[in-house]
Design a protein around this motif. Structure first.
Motif, PDB file in Angstrom:
ATOM      1  N   LYS A 200      11.190  -9.659 -43.940  1.00 39.98           N
ATOM      2  CA  LYS A 200      11.929  -8.523 -43.395  1.00 39.98           C
ATOM      3  C   LYS A 200      11.250  -7.860 -42.208  1.00 39.98           C
ATOM      4  O   LYS A 200      11.800  -6.954 -41.607  1.00 39.98           O
ATOM      5  N   THR A 201      10.039  -8.268 -41.891  1.00 38.53           N
ATOM      6  CA  THR A 201       9.311  -7.612 -40.808  1.00 38.53           C
ATOM      7  C   THR A 201       8.698  -8.653 -39.869  1.00 38.53           C
ATOM      8  O   THR A 201       7.503  -8.644 -39.588  1.00 38.53           O
ATOM      9  N   ALA A 202       9.520  -9.567 -39.400  1.00 38.18           N
ATOM     10  CA  ALA A 202       9.118 -10.574 -38.419  1.00 38.18           C
ATOM     11  C   ALA A 202       7.935 -11.400 -38.891  1.00 38.18           C
ATOM     12  O   ALA A 202       7.124 -11.861 -38.095  1.00 38.18           O
ATOM     13  N   GLY A 203       7.843 -11.617 -40.189  1.00 34.96           N
ATOM     14  CA  GLY A 203       6.751 -12.425 -40.702  1.00 34.96           C
ATOM     15  C   GLY A 203       5.455 -11.677 -40.869  1.00 34.96           C
ATOM     16  O   GLY A 203       4.487 -12.218 -41.388  1.00 34.96           O
ATOM     17  N   LEU A 204       5.385 -10.434 -40.431  1.00 36.63           N
ATOM     18  CA  LEU A 204       4.160  -9.648 -40.527  1.00 36.63           C
ATOM     19  C   LEU A 204       4.050  -9.031 -41.918  1.00 36.63           C
ATOM     20  O   LEU A 204       4.852  -8.179 -42.293  1.00 36.63           O
ATOM     21  N   HIS A 205       3.072  -9.465 -42.669  1.00 32.05           N
ATOM     22  CA  HIS A 205       2.915  -8.968 -44.037  1.00 32.05           C
ATOM     23  C   HIS A 205       2.027  -7.733 -44.070  1.00 32.05           C
ATOM     24  O   HIS A 205       2.141  -6.901 -44.969  1.00 32.05           O
ATOM     25  N   GLU A 206       1.142  -7.585 -43.098  1.00 33.74           N
ATOM     26  CA  GLU A 206       0.218  -6.461 -43.060  1.00 33.74           C
ATOM     27  C   GLU A 206       0.336  -5.737 -41.722  1.00 33.74           C
ATOM     28  O   GLU A 206       0.222  -6.359 -40.668  1.00 33.74           O
ATOM     29  N   ILE A 207       0.600  -4.436 -41.788  1.00 32.99           N
ATOM     30  CA  ILE A 207       0.733  -3.637 -40.566  1.00 32.99           C
ATOM     31  C   ILE A 207      -0.228  -2.469 -40.654  1.00 32.99           C
ATOM     32  O   ILE A 207      -0.088  -1.587 -41.500  1.00 32.99           O
ATOM     33  N   LYS A 208      -1.237  -2.460 -39.776  1.00 32.01           N
ATOM     34  CA  LYS A 208      -2.236  -1.392 -39.754  1.00 32.01           C
ATOM     35  C   LYS A 208      -1.778  -0.322 -38.765  1.00 32.01           C
ATOM     36  O   LYS A 208      -1.762  -0.550 -37.561  1.00 32.01           O
ATOM     37  N   LEU A 209      -1.412   0.831 -39.312  1.00 31.15           N
ATOM     38  CA  LEU A 209      -0.824   1.888 -38.490  1.00 31.15           C
ATOM     39  C   LEU A 209      -1.813   2.965 -38.069  1.00 31.15           C
ATOM     40  O   LEU A 209      -1.571   3.679 -37.087  1.00 31.15           O
ATOM     41  N   GLY A 210      -2.904   3.121 -38.809  1.00 29.80           N
ATOM     42  CA  GLY A 210      -3.816   4.219 -38.506  1.00 29.80           C
ATOM     43  C   GLY A 210      -3.160   5.546 -38.838  1.00 29.80           C
ATOM     44  O   GLY A 210      -2.360   5.662 -39.769  1.00 29.80           O
TER      45      GLY A 210
END
Length: 259
Positions: A200-210
């Protein structure tokens, strides 16, 4: 003579009061037992996750009960005893109709303090999670109980950051929709890390937002998704660090070198 007259007045007054009391008792008994006031219709409004029958059972009211004999405050108290019900109102319409209006807490996420609690859309804890209410909600870890907001006050920086991300996820067209978030990890040094459903997120499983400026970071995420889709495909990357918008780092799948 004066004493006798005074006594007569007292006795007469007491007698009148007794007669009136008996009269009103008889009227009360007549009304509360009269078939004309039997409840024939019970309407429930505002229920989303509850069935109407569940709400009626929680209030402990049945059709056929005399509408004048029911205790409305007690019925409301029974409804409010359910932690999933935020507000309740019961209205009596003579001769035979009851309307129950409720407002439910809308679950938003689960906070893990060792024990798990469900928060509503206002960020307020309204119930503890157990096996009977497993829900597909984002799991938030890394917070302490002292971080959350209590009695309408603002929570800590960390909790407010979590709420900002959860609220952004509810907006239409969000690059990280609420339903895609499986877990939010609060790293008090590095910031928020989202773990998402892969597809659901372009294949990105981990998103570091800070921390901070999440609306701008989400706009950048949208542009990155479009870029990945056009040039490299969704499956090339598994992680993105967007903490610093001037230095966005993508981690390719398969332990390849970061970009």
């Amino acid at each position: 003579m004066i004493c006798a007259a005074f006594s007569f007045k007292i006795i007469t007054g007491i007698s009148v009061l007794l007669v009136m009391s008996i009269f009103f008792i008889l009227i009360h008994d007549f009304l509360t037992q009269c078939d004309y006031f039997r409840i024939k219709n019970i309407t429930v409004t505002g229920a989303c996750r509850f069935q109407d029958e569940q709400v009626i059972k929680q209030a402990a009211i049945e059709k056929g009960t005399n509408i004048l004999s029911i205790n409305l405050p007690l019925m409301r108290k029974r409804l409010m005893a359910n932690p999933s019900i935020a507000e309740a109102e019961i209205i009596r319409y003579l001769p035979d109709r009851i309307v129950i209006r409720i407002k439910e807490h809308i679950p938003l996420a689960v906070l893990d303090f060792g024990r798990r609690f469900i928060i509503n859309k206002n960020g307020e804890i309204f119930k503890e999670m157990d096996n009977s209410n497993q829900q597909d909600l984002p799991l938030v870890t890394g917070l302490k109980i002292s971080d959350i907001n209590i009695s309408g006050e603002h929570g800590s920086l960390y909790y407010d950051a979590v709420m900002d991300v959860l609220n952004l996820g509810q907006k239409r067209g969000s690059p990280v929709p609420l339903g895609a978030i499986e877990k939010i990890k609060v790293d008090k040094e590095m910031g928020l890390i989202l773990y998402t459903a892969y597809c659901k997120t372009a294949g990105l499983h981990e998103i570091k937002l800070g921390y901070n400026d999440y609306p701008t970071k989400y706009k950048s995420l949208k542009k990155i998704y479009i870029y990945l889709k056009r040039t490299r495909g969704f499956l090339d990357f598994c992680s993105i660090d967007i903490n610093n918008l001037n230095r966005i780092v993508l981690t390719p799948a398969g332990n390849k070198k970061e970009l």
